[in-house]
Design an enzyme around this catalytic site. Structure first.
Site, PDB file in Angstrom:
ATOM      1  CG  HIS A 187      -9.744   4.631   3.526  1.00 30.35           C
ATOM      2  ND1 HIS A 187      -8.533   5.271   3.570  1.00 30.35           N
ATOM      3  CD2 HIS A 187     -10.482   5.153   4.530  1.00 30.35           C
ATOM      4  CE1 HIS A 187      -8.533   6.147   4.577  1.00 30.35           C
ATOM      5  NE2 HIS A 187      -9.706   6.109   5.159  1.00 30.35           N
TER       6      HIS A 187
ATOM      7  CG  HIS B 129      -4.631   2.405   5.872  1.00 31.18           C
ATOM      8  ND1 HIS B 129      -5.971   2.453   6.179  1.00 31.18           N
ATOM      9  CD2 HIS B 129      -4.517   3.015   4.673  1.00 31.18           C
ATOM     10  CE1 HIS B 129      -6.606   3.053   5.195  1.00 31.18           C
ATOM     11  NE2 HIS B 129      -5.757   3.407   4.274  1.00 31.18           N
TER      12      HIS B 129
ATOM     13  CG  HIS C  26      -1.843   1.176   1.300  1.00 30.93           C
ATOM     14  ND1 HIS C  26      -3.186   1.038   1.573  1.00 30.93           N
ATOM     15  CD2 HIS C  26      -1.668   2.507   1.124  1.00 30.93           C
ATOM     16  CE1 HIS C  26      -3.779   2.219   1.572  1.00 30.93           C
ATOM     17  NE2 HIS C  26      -2.865   3.137   1.304  1.00 30.93           N
TER      18      HIS C  26
ATOM     19  CG  HIS D  68      -0.910   7.144  -1.150  1.00 28.97           C
ATOM     20  ND1 HIS D  68      -2.181   7.266  -1.679  1.00 28.97           N
ATOM     21  CD2 HIS D  68      -1.062   6.481   0.027  1.00 28.97           C
ATOM     22  CE1 HIS D  68      -3.052   6.707  -0.846  1.00 28.97           C
ATOM     23  NE2 HIS D  68      -2.407   6.228   0.195  1.00 28.97           N
TER      24      HIS D  68
ATOM     25  CG  ASP E  59      -1.528   4.991   4.035  1.00 30.42           C
ATOM     26  OD1 ASP E  59      -1.660   5.314   2.838  1.00 30.42           O
ATOM     27  OD2 ASP E  59      -2.258   5.449   4.934  1.00 30.42           O
TER      28      ASP E  59
ATOM     29  CE  LYS F  51      -7.891   2.042  -0.455  1.00 28.84           C
ATOM     30  NZ  LYS F  51      -6.719   2.777  -0.055  1.00 28.84           N
TER      31      LYS F  51
END
Ligand code: NCD
Ligand code: ZN
Length: 356
Positions: free
Chosen positions: A145, A183, A19, A21, A256, A108
């Site tokens: 999420h 997360h 995971h 970004h 994350d 996602k």
């Protein structure tokens, strides 16, 4: 006397980040190398300003990521695994085509407006039931999420309420769907994942293992510790540490890492996200060492993720040594800088690169 479980050097299968970004444009250029030098593969989050909702967009983004990874041996063989951002109107056919052609690894689910760049997210899971049906049939993981967006729910309760209101319903409707609860930040999520069947797993970040919600306010407000889901009480942090170091294959590494320019963090309305990619494996190693569980690090970091995703583990090995590592106070990025996780601290485990 040295404890048996307290080595000074550790050689483990190269980990993956399930995971992360990495953003786009100049930010992507600046951060891609940090992930690629430690991890063999990374699940790339699709929440760009213009979310990744098509196979074509994911392919182009994958090319931009690969172009942004520095061309030398420490970054060799890095593979970005692409995800599709689910919206209320996403076509099941596009998801299926993307998975079958090897472009999409997973989808996602962002509840609409739950976090950064989630305004195009799903307003009601009923709207994506055809997509979930197809994913269940394909064995394609759904990455969640897990926070409700109901303004009446206290921010510290949003994960626990999500389990009751949404997660249980998804699982009841699609019992064979592979789900990663991303997360996780609560004991509730740990217990829920443990009580669920083998197709339900969770990722745990380095930062949620290290600090609790009180730390965010220690000596004043610390915007660089603000992320979503927000850190919870100490009892939850301890549950996460126990889960990560337990050896259960249901819990695996997902940083994350979510870089934001310092101006976006240190602002009247600061963005959520912790930039932990530069020292991610060092942070995890330190936590596992503190828990006297370094023998469990390889499973969490390198084995359980690929096993869940149905992929082979990485062939390369990496080396970690018990040596001090000074984390810089900031990392320059184009015309700004980013404050990384552990800024200004000294970590006790050093990533010494991959063995070829
Ligand atoms: C992430 C981001 O900045 O994209 N922020 C965060 O606090 N984790 C979004 C997300 O994963 O929630
Ligand atoms: Zn994220």
């Amino acid at each position: 006397m040295k404890r048996a479980n307290s080595p000074t050097r550790l050689t483990i299968t190269q980990p993956d980040d399930w995971h992360v970004h990495v953003r786009d444009g100049e930010m992507l250029e600046a951060v891609a190398g940090y992930t690629a030098r430690q991890f063999g593969r990374a699940i790339i989050m699709p929440n760009l300003a213009e979310p990744i909702t098509t196979v074509a967009a994911a392919k182009n983004y994958r090319d931009r990521i690969l172009a942004a990874v520095p061309k030398n041996s420490i970054h060799a063989d890095f593979t970005p695994l692409m995800t599709c951002y689910l919206t209320d109107t996403i076509a099941a056919g596009e998801v299926e085509r993307g998975f079958k052609s090897g472009v999409f690894t997973a989808c996602k689910l962002y509840p609409a407006n739950a976090t950064t760049n989630s305004s195009h997210g799903v307003t009601d899971i009923e709207n994506i039931s055809d997509v979930l049906e197809v994913m269940q049939g394909l064995g394609m993981p759904l990455l969640v999420h897990g926070e409700v967006t109901d303004a009446a729910i206290d921010i510290f309760d949003r994960e626990a309420v999500f389990i009751e209101r949404v997660m249980k319903k998804i699982i009841a409707d699609f019992p064979a769907l592979k789900i990663v609860f991303e997360h996780i930040t609560t004991k509730d999520a740990v217990d829920f994942v443990l009580a669920s069947s083998a197709n339900i797993a969770a990722t745990i970040t380095p930062h949620h293992l290290v600090y609790n919600r009180t730390a965010i306010f220690k000596g004043g407000i610390n915007p660089h510790l603000y992320c979503l889901p927000i850190a919870k009480r100490e009892v939850h942090r301890l549950a996460l540490r126990a889960a990560a170091t337990s050896g259960s294959p249901k819990f695996f590494l997902g940083t994350d890492s979510a870089p934001h320019a310092v101006t976006a963090k240190q602002s009247a309305c600061g963005c959520a996200g912790v930039f932990n990619a530069p020292y991610a494996i060092e942070s995890y190693a330190q936590t596992f060492a503190q828990e006297n569980a370094l023998d469990k690090l390889e499973g969490f970091a390198s084995m359980f993720g690929p096993r869940f995703y149905g992929l082979a583990k990485n062939k390369r090995k990496i080396v970690l040594e018990r040596r001090d590592v000074a984390v810089p106070k900031s990392i320059d990025i184009v015309d700004t800088h980013i404050v990384p996780f552990h800024a200004g601290e000294t970590l006790k485990w050093k990533f010494c690169g991959a063995l070829d």
